[in-house]
Design an enzyme around this catalytic site. Structure first.
Site, PDB file in Angstrom:
ATOM      1  N   ARG A  69       0.847  -1.187   0.000  1.00  6.08           N
ATOM      2  CA  ARG A  69       0.000   0.000   0.000  1.00  6.08           C
ATOM      3  C   ARG A  69       0.883   1.237   0.000  1.00  6.08           C
ATOM      4  NH1 ARG A  69      -1.711   3.040   5.171  1.00  6.08           N
ATOM      5  NH2 ARG A  69      -3.447   4.328   4.507  1.00  6.08           N
ATOM      6  N   HIS A  89      -3.355  11.528   1.616  1.00  8.67           N
ATOM      7  CA  HIS A  89      -2.743  11.030   2.840  1.00  8.67           C
ATOM      8  C   HIS A  89      -2.087  12.194   3.580  1.00  8.67           C
ATOM      9  CE1 HIS A  89      -0.791   7.237   4.737  1.00  8.67           C
ATOM     10  NE2 HIS A  89      -0.799   8.228   5.596  1.00  8.67           N
ATOM     11  N   GLU A 137      -7.435   8.174   6.993  1.00  6.75           N
ATOM     12  CA  GLU A 137      -7.737   8.650   8.350  1.00  6.75           C
ATOM     13  C   GLU A 137      -8.429  10.016   8.421  1.00  6.75           C
ATOM     14  OE1 GLU A 137      -4.156   8.737  10.645  1.00  6.75           O
ATOM     15  OE2 GLU A 137      -4.011   6.572  10.750  1.00  6.75           O
ATOM     16  N   ASN A 150      -6.762   1.493  10.143  1.00  8.41           N
ATOM     17  CA  ASN A 150      -5.483   1.625  10.847  1.00  8.41           C
ATOM     18  C   ASN A 150      -5.741   1.369  12.323  1.00  8.41           C
ATOM     19  OD1 ASN A 150      -4.672   2.486   8.359  1.00  8.41           O
ATOM     20  ND2 ASN A 150      -4.293   4.609   8.945  1.00  8.41           N
ATOM     21  N   TYR A 155      -3.519   0.573  16.102  1.00 11.55           N
ATOM     22  CA  TYR A 155      -2.249   0.333  16.795  1.00 11.55           C
ATOM     23  C   TYR A 155      -2.449  -0.171  18.217  1.00 11.55           C
ATOM     24  CZ  TYR A 155      -0.058   2.842  12.957  1.00 11.55           C
ATOM     25  OH  TYR A 155       0.364   3.227  11.723  1.00 11.55           O
ATOM     26  N   GLU A 203      -2.759  -0.244   8.318  1.00  6.31           N
ATOM     27  CA  GLU A 203      -1.639   0.039   9.218  1.00  6.31           C
ATOM     28  C   GLU A 203      -1.918  -0.650  10.538  1.00  6.31           C
ATOM     29  OE1 GLU A 203      -0.978   4.254   9.774  1.00  6.31           O
ATOM     30  OE2 GLU A 203      -1.326   4.695   7.660  1.00  6.31           O
TER      31      GLU A 203
END
Ligand code: NAG
Length: 310
Positions: free
Chosen positions: A14, A58, A92, A234, A236, A305
């Site tokens: 990506r 982005h 995002e 995404n 984390y 991500e």
């Protein structure tokens, strides 16, 4: 390099096309070196049989569009002009809008006191994050429609949008904390996904944000509803969420949400915004995937991500 990606055994790659690199003046002439650069990458990926995922926006924008009409705060951003079959329109939008227009951490660094992480020189943290997301959603929907009408039948690709996520665990089992945790999900996922799936913002956002939340016309709502084939995600880490009394006075996204974030069950609430120095939580990612499937019926999801937050 791409040979290494292939040797490592990765099946998909990506990347994001920098608007500033490809069309430096924001519109009009394409920079041939930029075009060649991306052509070469795509050729190499195709040669190695790697599935290509591209993001269009982005976090960066040609400066000229910012100077000329204020970038994402203006609907004018929407005027624009196959070997890849996975297209993501915006990366995002949820966290991007807060960082760029709420806390001022990311370009164009707009915010208003007392909500900025940096010194605020221009902006309005109470209103602009909501305006920017509204524009992102409309821009996304226009691009998705363009793709579906003009390119999809021939290219046989898919178009989607990416969202930032963390899973939120309730800090305690109290009703207030459970409701706060749901509010957090509605403000994080629902802000983007309720318009995309149902055509309007979550009720709790309309109630808490009031007239600062832009509204969709019937035509816009129809344009947005269903305007995606997949969602990119995404993720984390996860956080603990507890209720926070609604404070009088001026509000931003965090105050509208009226929650406290904690990095763990033993820590005091974080101050402004969510903590980020938190260990990665694979179980949280699994819970987000389940939640999106159950709540919004989303079945085509790509993890864009994840891992250790940098
Ligand atoms: C932000 O916009 C709101 C609504 O228009 C307004 O009431 C408020 O005063 C503005 N705040 C700043 C810092 O400009």
């Amino acid at each position: 390099d791409i040979k290494l990606i292939s040797e490592t055994g990765l099946e998909a790659y990506r990347f994001s096309i920098s608007w500033s690199r490809l069309i430096p003046n924001g519109r009009g002439a394409v920079n041939p070196k930029g075009l060649q650069f991306y052509n070469n990458i795509i050729d190499e990926l195709v040669k190695h049989g790697i599935q290509i995922h591209i993001t269009l926006h982005h976090l960066d924008l040609p400066q000229i569009l910012e100077d000329e009409y204020g970038g994402w705060l203006s609907p004018r951003i929407m005027e624009f002009g196959g070997r890849v079959t996975y297209w993501t329109t915006v990366n995002e939008p949820n966290i991007g809008a807060i960082a760029a227009y709420g806390s001022g951490q990311l370009p164009p660094g707009r915010c208003s006191d007392p909500f900025g992480i940096t010194k605020c020189t221009a902006g309005n943290s109470s209103t602009e994050p909501y305006i920017a997301v509204h524009t992102y959603l409309l821009a996304h929907a226009s691009v998705a429609r363009l793709y579906r009408e003009k390119y999809q039948a021939v290219q046989k690709g898919v178009v989607g949008i990416n969202i930032y996520s963390f899973w939120s665990y309730p800090f305690t089992d109290s009703t207030a904390d459970l409701e706060a945790t749901q509010r957090c999900k509605d403000f994080m996922f629902g802000w983007i996904l309720e318009p995309l799936v149902f055509g309007d913002y979550p009720e709790v956002m309309k109630k808490n944000v009031g007239s600062r939340l832009p509204s969709f016309t019937k035509v816009q709502s129809e344009l947005i509803k269903g305007s995606f084939d997949f969602i990119g995600l995404n993720h984390y880490f996860s956080l603990y969420v507890s209720d926070r009394q609604t404070e009088p006075g001026i509000r931003d996204y965090n105050r509208d949400m009226s929650i406290y974030y904690r990095a763990s069950r033993t820590e005091p609430p974080a101050g402004q915004g969510a903590p980020t120095n938190v260990p990665s939580d694979p179980k949280g990612l699994q819970l987000v995937l389940g939640y999106l499937k159950e709540t919004y019926g989303i079945t085509q999801l790509y993890v864009h991500e994840n891992g250790k937050h940098i």
